[in-house]
Structures are given as C-alpha cells and as structure tokens.
Design a protein around this motif. Sequence first.
Motif, PDB file in Angstrom:
ATOM      1  N   GLY A  53       0.811  -1.202   0.000  1.00 46.97           N
ATOM      2  CA  GLY A  53       0.000   0.000   0.000  1.00 46.97           C
ATOM      3  C   GLY A  53       0.849   1.257   0.000  1.00 46.97           C
ATOM      4  N   THR A  73      -6.327  -3.706  -1.734  1.00 47.05           N
ATOM      5  CA  THR A  73      -6.685  -2.509  -0.976  1.00 47.05           C
ATOM      6  C   THR A  73      -7.736  -2.804   0.081  1.00 47.05           C
ATOM      7  N   TYR A 112      -5.496   4.284  -0.786  1.00 46.08           N
ATOM      8  CA  TYR A 112      -5.124   3.229  -1.724  1.00 46.08           C
ATOM      9  C   TYR A 112      -3.917   3.636  -2.566  1.00 46.08           C
ATOM     10  N   GLY A 163     -10.626   2.077  -4.236  1.00 42.99           N
ATOM     11  CA  GLY A 163     -10.599   2.766  -2.952  1.00 42.99           C
ATOM     12  C   GLY A 163     -11.899   2.777  -2.189  1.00 42.99           C
TER      13      GLY A 163
END
Length: 802
Positions: free
Chosen positions: A357, A390, A472, A759
């Motif tokens: 990430g 994510t 994200y 996201g």
Amino acid sequence: MGASDFSRLPHIGESLLRKEDYRFLTGAGQYTDDVVLAAQSHAVFVRSPHAHARIERIRTDAARAAPGVLGVFTGADVAADKINGLPCGWLITSTNGAPMKEPPHPILAQGKVRYVGDHVALVVAQTQQQARDAAELVEVDYEALPAVVHVADAAAGTTGAVAGAALHDIAPDNHCFKWAIGDRTAVDAAFADAAHVTRLDLLNNRLIPNAIEPRAVIASYQRANDEYTLYVSNQNPHVERLLMTAFVLGLPEHKVRVIAPDVGGGFGSKIFLYAEDVCLTWAAKKLQRNIKWVADRSESFLCDAHGRDHSSHAEMALDEEGRFLALRVHTDANLGAYLSTFASAVPTILYATLLAGPYRTPLVHVEVDAWFTNTAPVDAYRGAGRPEATYLLERLVSRCAWEMGLEQDELRKRNFITSFPYQTPVALQYDIGDYPACMAQAQQLADVAGFAARRAASTAKGLLRGIGYSSYIEACGIAPSNIAGALGARAGLFECGEVRVHPTGSVTVFTGSHSHGQGHETTFAQVVAARLGIAVESVDIVHGDTGRVPFGMGTYGSRSISVGGAAIMKALDKIETKAKKIAAHLMEASDADIDFANGEFSVRGTDKKIPFAQVALTAYVPHNYPLDKLEPGLNETAFYDPTNFTFPAGTYICEVEIDPATGATRVDRFTAVDDFGTIINPMIVEGQVHGGVAQGIGQALMENCVYERETGQLLTGSFMDYAMPRADDFPDFKLGHVCTPCTHNSLGTKGCGEAGAIGSPPAVINAVLDALRPLGVRDFDMPATPHRVWQAIQQANPSAKT
C-alpha cells in the motif's frame, strides 16, 4: 518533450465535451449486434444445467432435423478437428518450482461439464428463434458428480476425499498453485518482537460484471481468399486474434481480422478469449455462413468471467507507537472451473505486489493458494487484484487503529511513505507520490471537523453514523514486457500508435488501445491537438480493428493514456523531427535552428515562420522538398514499452447513516481525492471516478454472486436476485485531485479508470463498522445488506432486539 512541458500545452486540462457522444446520443453508435451481414445465421449454445457431471451421451438428430438448422456441433466435432482449448495468458510458478496446473479448457465440453452454463453444444440456424427451438431438442445424458463451490471447501481439503469431486485429472485435490512473495523468516521474526499484532479474517465477495452491452460475436469466412472476419464486443482485438490463431485454431494471423466496434462497457470481462468467439469462427468456415451470437442477460450471469472471490487471513505487527513492522497474509483464491485468460495473474502479481500500500511496511510476506471450483471462471474485473489488495489492507489498517485506540487517519499518517523513489518489500518501486496531501485534501473536502456534530444529529434521530477511511495505491499500465515476461506473462505489454498527417494538416491516429466508454476519441485527440497546435476537431482516432491498426494490447489496467498515449507521443516525436527538416528546407535554415510551438515552425532568432498545415501539404506535394534527404509523406508509427508501472493513489472518506431497527445503510457523504498525475480532460476523469466509486459502493453494500453450496446452482442469476446500485443509492460525490506527474512517461499521466472501484469498498465498510462499534460489532463481510447489518447488531447486542 517532458511531462511538465506537456502539461502546459493548450487543450491539456480542459474539460472538452466528448467527441464520440454525438453518435451515441443520436443513436448512431454501432455495437456488434448492430452489424448485419449478408446471409447471416444465428447461433445458440446448449449449456450444462449441472455444476459437475459426466456426459454419457449427446443426441442431436432431432435438432439437426429441425426447421432452419444449418449445423449442430459438440465436443466430439471439436476433437475431430483437433481444435485446442482456450489458453491462459499468464504462467505462475508454485513455491516448489513446479508450474501451475493447466487443465484443458475445451471450447465445447468433452467428457465432463464443470459449471452450470458450461458449453455443451452449438446450434446454428437461419434465425435466432429456430436456433433456440432446435437447442431445446438436443438431449444430453448426464451422470451428476459431487460439486465443490466455495473456495473455503476446496482449501479445507474436504472435497479431495469425496469420490468424483476433482474437476480435473491434473489436479486431483483441485489445487492449481501455491505462490508466495516476501521474506517469511524475517516477517516471522518481526511478529515475534512486535508490541501489538492485529489479526483479521475476511472475504472479498464474488461479483458479476454486468456491462450494459452483453457479449456478442459475428464470425464470417470468405472462401475466395481463405480469410476470416470476427466482429466481437472485446477490449483488446489484437490479443483476441493472437490467442485464437496461435494457440487454439492454428490459423495464420494475417488471415484473421478482428473488429471490436463500439463496446458498451467491459470492466475487464471483455478482455478474455471466450469459447463463443472461437466456436463461431470455427463454425463459420465449416458451414460457409456468417454466424451471429448475442448473449442474453441470463447467459451473461452464468458465463461471463466473474470477479474477486478471495478468502484471506491477514496479520499486522506494530510497535508501541503504531508504526507498521510487518504484514503477513494468506489468501485462498477461487479460479472457477477453468483458467481464464489472465486468471492466474490476478491473485498473485496484480494482488500481492500491492499489499505494501502507501505505507512504510518494511517486511511483507504473502502466500496465495489458488483453487478450481465448479463455478464460472474468475478473472480480472475493474481493478483486477488491486481492489482485493486494498480492501484487505485498508480494513486491516482501520482495525489496527481501533485496537490501539487511535483514529483511522492518525495511524495512516504515521505510516505514509514520504520519500521517493520507494522500493517496497513486494517487488514494486513507487516513483513518486504525495499521500499526506491526498489525505489532507480529502479531510478538508469531507469536513471531517464537523463529523462529531453530524454524528450527534444522527443519534438524536435514533440513527447510527460512522466514518471510514481508505488510502489506496494501485499499479497501472502493466509493465515492462521483459519483467512481466519473467513473472509469467505470455505476451508483450507494449502499445502501438500510428500518426498519419494528411495533406491538409488534419490527422488520423491509429491506436492499439481500445475505448469501451473511456472517451479515447476525445482524450487522445486532445493530446495530438496540443502537441501539433491544431484543432481537436482536426484529429480522428481509429481503434478496435486489427485490419487498420498496426498492433496493440488493448485497454485494461488503466493503461490507455499512460501506455497508448505515450506510444502516440513517440510517433509525434518522429512527426515533429521530420516536419522540422521540411520546414528548415522551406525557410532555408538548419533544422537544428527550427522551433515548433502553437502549430508553427519558426527559425530561432528571426521572424520567419510557417504553419504546420503548410509543412503537411509540402510533405505530400513535394515540389520544393529535400528529396535527397527525406521521403515524401508525413506518417509515423511508434511502439512504447514502459519502464515501470504508474502508481495512482488517493484517500477516500465515506460517511454512512444506519437505521439500527432495520439495518438499512445509506451512504450520506463520499469524498474521493486522487493523484492521477497529469490530467488531460478533468470531466472525463471525474466521470471515470464516479463510475468506479459506484461499482465499489455496489460491491460494499449490495452486489453478491452466490452459488448453492451443494448443487452449484447460481442463486443470483438475474437482476431479481443480484442487486445492482442505482443513482438514488448515492450522494453527490466530492472529488479532489493532487498532481505528482509520473516520472517515466512523456505525459506525466498515471491512469484513472479503476481507482474508484479500488478505494471505495473499504471506505464504506470501515464507515459501517465505525457506526456499529459502539454496539460491539467488530466485523462482517461485504456486502453490508440491511439483513446482514441488522443480524450483526442483534448478535452483538441482544438488547437491541425488537
């Protein structure tokens, strides 16, 4: 030309209306089903009603004798013609050094069917109704076999002991591969010394893509020149042609033309080579007829490649101050019944490499087991591995914050990467970014400071309010070819662009990228117009036709502008270089002294100048031309193979309001701040973000593909059972942008098409859990339907029962 110079050109950053919308809004678009060829016949597929069964016998006599029937084909015909199965485009090597298990994927079932909807027979008739009627006359005797549907069942090994539960002989335990990345020993040591460890089990629910336009195919064979033409609703026609000719039918590639006209949405589900495409191409020659097949919505639910479907266990080790020390993940990935085109890459290369990430996590180890099940094949769906990564990471980070008594934003800020380039422990090197700036802007737009007051107002109404964060990062523009090849890719990942300047100065661009709703005809035209200093209306974009475009890898992975656009820029470099030589000759100067800006060539230090159109005309009417040095014409082609991925990133903040009496959850506010690098057309980018966020919220709150566990029947096989979001399910989105231009392509762009779907799901679920935490709810899986939310409330707080 560098990215910073490019971003200052006219037309760049302008929200121009899409050129292509006129034909769509006036009904002049041409989709595959709009194409009607002479002597066109129609195809219908007989599909398996069983999730797993042996085919004992297929009787086709009655169907062959039915009115209008031209042919009926089964797996025996495919085998007799030595037609190969569908290939997988990415080879994964297991941790023991063995290649993944690749069972045959026949275009018509041979011996067994392996999921409900598997292709059993092909019926071709004069009309669609005749083909449907005849298909009903095909009789198949099946011996039903035990089915394995849930990846958890396959991973538990419970099916291996059941006779007949193995889908493929090559994989008796239904296991395809075990793959890993990272330093397990170092990670284990970090966990042993950690001050705090957070653990999380979660599912990433299976999705059905449901593009507005169902898949469609028209196959034509011309006996006079032994050539095929295939019209298909597809995202990458050159890849379709390559896979079909080289790996399945064994045809000379130049004898097959693939045309993907207007395509009504793809989201990844139209990247792949499907059995229908090959069947019709093969049958068109056998019958000497043009054949059309258009999926109905029920077929799309059953047979389009599905997305997601991961079961994961994740652990994060932290020090006393909440700084990440190590991440440990194990994922069981459902591949479905067969390996689809890019299926093996999604839970590995495209997933595990993103689990760092935007955070400084010094150690990461990820292990992935992939399994075959009696379900439709699972492959890339908007984001392809990045949403799965994510969702896992951002759910885990928020859980870490809550367990350590920190706010969600504070823990993220403490761990953001702040210096670049940054080498992650899972292979990728981020070139540039500004994650704190994305967070700061998102918090301002979301009015986080006013959240407490809004929560109090909700409480006064008897409602629960929560806020959820998601920060994200994604890897776009899959690259470069040599590294991808070393990781298992069986194709190059470059892109091609041809720029053809006409005598009048207008331009036609041929791109290997493909548009299925992204607005390429406008965005690419803006790039070319900005670079050449001509009107956007003077630029036409051609795509989706292997007979007109030199080559290309298509559109997926948010690669179009950063890879396809960069190829066009390279071709424009060649155009400018040649045009400067022509202009130098016309103005009696050295080409080293020629400047080009705003559509004019000028001699440096003088007032001499000529317009681009004059140079273009001279190239084609070479009366005054350096023929001893240059060929006539002004037409250039370039290929671009990127040196790295691009890395869009951002922070999303969601607020939800929940009615505890019913579990009904409403997204009240949603803010998305993204860093896409240079933005060509803000309006188009915003549209892409809106669409992605809508899909992500759909997954978080309502979409869920469900198979019956024992029989493998699809329980969510229509819009009556599979809930799709509607406009009134969303608030007005607040969007913001941070710009750190990509450092390794000439446009500075990063890609925007998948970010919203990446996201948004964790932001929504983190908000739901934040609202429910006071009631003692710690966790549940997507989708957060009213029933699931209500059930979680009842189980966590029995006094809430009504």
